[in-house]
Design an enzyme around this catalytic site. Structure first.
Site, PDB file in Angstrom:
ATOM      1  N   ASP A 126       0.888  -1.141   0.000  1.00  0.00           N
ATOM      2  CA  ASP A 126       0.000   0.000   0.000  1.00  0.00           C
ATOM      3  C   ASP A 126       0.939   1.206   0.000  1.00  0.00           C
ATOM      4  O   ASP A 126       2.153   1.074   0.212  1.00  0.00           O
ATOM      5  CB  ASP A 126      -0.925   0.015   1.217  1.00  0.00           C
ATOM      6  CG  ASP A 126      -2.121   0.947   0.986  1.00  0.00           C
ATOM      7  OD1 ASP A 126      -2.018   1.834   0.116  1.00  0.00           O
ATOM      8  OD2 ASP A 126      -3.136   0.791   1.675  1.00  0.00           O
TER       9      ASP A 126
HETATM   10  C1  BGC Z   1      -4.884   3.307   0.090  1.00  0.00           C
HETATM   11  C2  BGC Z   1      -4.901   2.363  -1.079  1.00  0.00           C
HETATM   12  C3  BGC Z   1      -4.711   3.136  -2.359  1.00  0.00           C
HETATM   13  C4  BGC Z   1      -3.398   3.895  -2.269  1.00  0.00           C
HETATM   14  C5  BGC Z   1      -3.087   4.700  -3.516  1.00  0.00           C
HETATM   15  C6  BGC Z   1      -3.662   4.221   0.082  1.00  0.00           C
HETATM   16  O1  BGC Z   1      -3.814   5.226   1.005  1.00  0.00           O
HETATM   17  O2  BGC Z   1      -4.945   2.601   1.292  1.00  0.00           O
HETATM   18  O3  BGC Z   1      -6.094   1.628  -1.107  1.00  0.00           O
HETATM   19  O4  BGC Z   1      -4.769   2.271  -3.454  1.00  0.00           O
HETATM   20  O5  BGC Z   1      -3.470   4.797  -1.182  1.00  0.00           O
HETATM   21  O6  BGC Z   1      -3.922   5.773  -3.640  1.00  0.00           O
END
Ligand code: BGC
Length: 739
Positions: free
Chosen positions: A269
């Protein structure tokens, strides 16, 4: 004559062509030759890369891209959220929108709505449509779908997931992935694993039994890998057994890669890597999004400082870590490239087509759940009332925005108010706001600046003068609502809506409610109203779909993908206090174990307000008696269950029939029932069908911690044919005998 001349002339041409082809074959390296098997191409590309090129391949170069290997013609990989449409563009190195004018999309209904359709065919169309738009926007990986289990109604991201039942989410995630990936766009299932709350998500350590892990929290991921063939998976922010999930030895190396045979890319993530050694050894393949502190702030353009960048390179150069660890990651990234941006035959994609709008509308229509309908409150046929009061901010709020990373920039979002005006005519609709929240914001609540009392007074006046009142409320995507980064504070409706509803009912008893949310809310006014619909963040076609269902043009067929408890303390995660939710000293114990959602309410005999799988229709259905093809089965056999279903009402409609299993005398605690199959059946008025459903006997097994494997006991099993987890129409009992 002509013919032989042609032959004479063509000989040198043929020879020349052959020679050119041979030369070309010599000059096309195997990794660029798509006649070669992918594994050959991977090994060839890998053998040509320098150490530095390999390192570059496994971490970001910007917020949403990786550099590929320009010298070898391996293109950049472009990623985008997900999971309800293709997100707008960002500037290279921070979280500001790039404000392009060509980055709008179709906003599809949130995944809770997709789950509520109980329609895997629609999930395929949904995944395919986003895949097409992703291709058109030159994205190679879409960061979705999300399949974390709905454990508490407070979790800020439940709206991005597929509910509380592992079987339902497995059935819906597989077609989503297949639909998307047929476009040469990788789905990236997230967040692996145990990211069941947003509160303290970046540090909470989850302790959970193996049984709950395998029975509740992992099945949808496993189905996505083994049945969906997903090409990428995103690690979650939290820890499991004291180790961050994105480089968790057991979750990633053992379970995901070894046991399940996942051959795709495990990525972080954004900012979920924390340590070079662990990232190198415990299965992380691609690092995205961090700056330097493992989170989302620090120095700019710090990509070289990522855990899998210079620090990893140095450790390889010094001999502290073997290059083979890097090679394994590079292989996986290359495999992903050959499946996506180096697949010359993938379709070009398209966006914002009428078909996309149509899919968004159909998912929305099939997902809306009719929860209460007395005294024929719904449908509100055209012409039935002169003056319809539409009250509530959610009738006009652009709900595809906000909520965190799933935000979208739809080319057009038809609000419920617009849909109602379009359906009933402007002269029959009167609108007032009733309450106001602020602008959607990721990390705090911005005040609306409107006077709450005046809004209420105006709403009461409008309600009093109308023939019927439709209140559009619920949650929204503001911080501490249905939003990433934190959880809700309680189960109540925010912004004074409960008080407002009481006043509206007093002013006009002919009031119905349309709740728009991705989570359950408490309903203190429930006994005072006749009509209640659970609606969702419905995306581009929200208004059209809502008005079609309200007016009766479409009969509702959605079923709840989660239980709605009477009060928060009834929910299993909360029942066990703070150690269970939200955790104490950054650790939480899933004391509810396997009893999540309806498994808890049913087993503990706690009445939920509305049970999992529940949803009414404008028509009625009559269930016949269930029977099976045999009485006794071997573990590898499949039960063929059949019964008649009749549309006994006056309208066409669809019913999702559900099959729950209970074991007669289990040697361990088992939930009173577990969903094992479902089927959505469309019937014309008066039509009767024999419904046949197949249920594999192996799915009756439980996870036995003693043997660290699934166990199917010789016993009697009941198969309940039901229209919700609490409405059983007929039960067939069978026996499982393992000879
Ligand atoms: C989220 C993800 C997301 C990523 C990119 C993170 O804060 O938890 O689900 O895909 O950001 O935006």
């Amino acid at each position: 004559m002509k013919h032989s001349l042609f032959r004479i002339c063509s000989l040198p041409v043929i020879l020349l062509t052959l020679a050119t082809q041979l030369m070309a074959q010599e000059t096309v390296p195997p990794y660029l030759d798509d006649n070669q098997p992918i594994e050959t191409r991977i090994e060839d590309a890998l053998s040509r890369m320098t150490l530095k090129e390999k390192i570059a391949l496994i971490h970001a170069q910007s917020k949403f891209s990786t550099p590929g290997c320009p010298r070898l013609g391996i293109p950049e990989l472009w990623l985008s959220d997900g999971p309800h449409g293709v997100r707008m563009e960002f500037v290279w190195d921070d979280w500001n929108h790039a404000d392009w004018t060509n980055d709008s999309c179709t906003a599809y209904p949130a995944l809770t709505c997709l789950a509520a359709t109980f329609n895997p065919k629609l999930a395929f169309e949904y995944g395919n449509a986003i895949g097409q738009e992703a291709r058109y926007r030159k994205k190679d990986i879409i960061l979705g779908p999300g399949v974390n289990i709905y454990r508490t109604p407070l979790s800020g991201r439940n709206f991005e997931y597929m509910g509380e039942d592992p079987y339902l989410s497995s059935q819906m995630v597989v077609p989503y992935i297949k639909g998307m990936q047929q476009n040469g766009v990788a789905a990236c299932m997230k967040h692996f694993a145990l990211n069941n709350q947003e509160k303290n998500r970046d540090r909470i350590n989850v302790e959970v039994s193996d049984r709950a892990l395998f029975e509740i929290y992992l099945p949808a991921f496993k189905a996505g890998v083994q049945e969906g063939g997903v090409w990428a998976i995103m690690g979650s922010y939290n820890k499991y057994h004291g180790q961050y999930c994105s480089h968790n030895e057991r979750l990633v190396n053992q379970i995901l890669k070894k046991d399940w045979g996942f051959d795709g890319v495990m990525l972080t993530d954004w900012g979920s890597a924390h340590d070079t050694d662990e990232a190198a050894r415990y299965g992380l393949d691609l690092e995205m999004g961090t700056w330097t502190n493992g989170l989302t702030w620090g120095i700019s353009s710090a990509y070289d400082n990522y855990y899998l960048a210079q620090p990893f390179l140095k450790k390889i150069e010094s001999g502290e870590l073997p290059e083979s660890l890097l090679d394994e990651k590079v292989r996986r990234v290359l495999r992903l490239c050959f499946r996506t941006n180096m697949n010359r035959y993938r379709p070009y994609g398209c966006k914002l087509t009428p078909e996309h709008a149509d899919i968004a509308r159909r998912v929305a229509e099939e997902g809306i759940v009719l929860l209460k309908n007395e005294n024929h409150f719904f449908p509100i046929e055209k012409g039935r009332y002169q003056k319809i009061a539409v009250i509530g901010e959610n009738a006009v709020k652009q709900l595809s925005q906000g909520g965190g990373s799933s935000e979208l920039k739809p080319q057009r979002e038809i609000s419920p108010l617009e849909g109602m005006i379009e359906k009933y005519g402007r002269e029959h609709i009167v609108f007032t706001l009733g309450y106001a929240s602020g602008e959607p914001n990721y990390s705090n609540e911005l005040p609306s600046g409107l006077d709450a009392d005046s809004l209420v007074q105006e709403a009461v006046k409008v309600a009093r003068e109308a023939d019927v009142v439709l209140f559009f409320g619920g949650l929204n995507k503001n911080f501490q609502q249905d939003c990433e980064g934190d959880d809700r504070r309680n189960m109540d409706l925010p912004f004074g809506q409960n008080e407002l509803i009481e006043k509206l009912i007093e002013a006009n008893p002919n009031t119905g409610i349309i709740l728009i949310s991705g989570n359950a809310v408490s309903m203190p006014w429930i006994s005072q109203i006749d009509g209640l619909m659970q609606s969702w963040y419905l995306g581009s076609q929200a208004g059209t779909a809502t008005a079609n269902v309200i007016s009766g043009e479409v009969s509702p067929s959605g079923k709840l993908p989660f239980s709605i408890p009477v009060k928060l303390e009834d929910n299993s995660a909360h029942y066990f206090g703070e150690e269970s939710y939200p955790g104490v000293n950054n650790t939480q114990y899933y004391k509810d174990d396997i009893l999540v959602g309806y498994r808890w309410y049913d087993t503990k005999k706690i009445k939920s307000r509305f049970p999992f799988g529940y949803g009414l229709s404008y028509t009625t259905f009559q269930y016949g008696k269930a029977s099976t093809d045999k009485k006794s089965y071997q573990p590898d056999e499949t039960v063929k269950l059949s019964f008649t279903l009749k549309n006994s009402g006056k309208r066409a409609g669809a019913e999702t029939v559900q099959v729950y299993m209970s074991q007669k005398k289990p040697s361990v605690l088992r939930p009173v029932k577990e969903l094992k199959a479902f089927k959505k059946v469309c019937l014309q008025p008066g039509e009767e069908q024999v419904v046949e459903i197949e249920v594999p006997v192996a799915s009756f097994a439980f996870y036995d911690e003693g043997i660290a494997d699934w166990k199917l006991e010789n016993d009697k099993y009941m198969l309940h044919v039901a229209s919700s987890s609490r409405q059983i129409h007929s039960t067939a009992t069978i026996e499982v005998k393992n000879k």
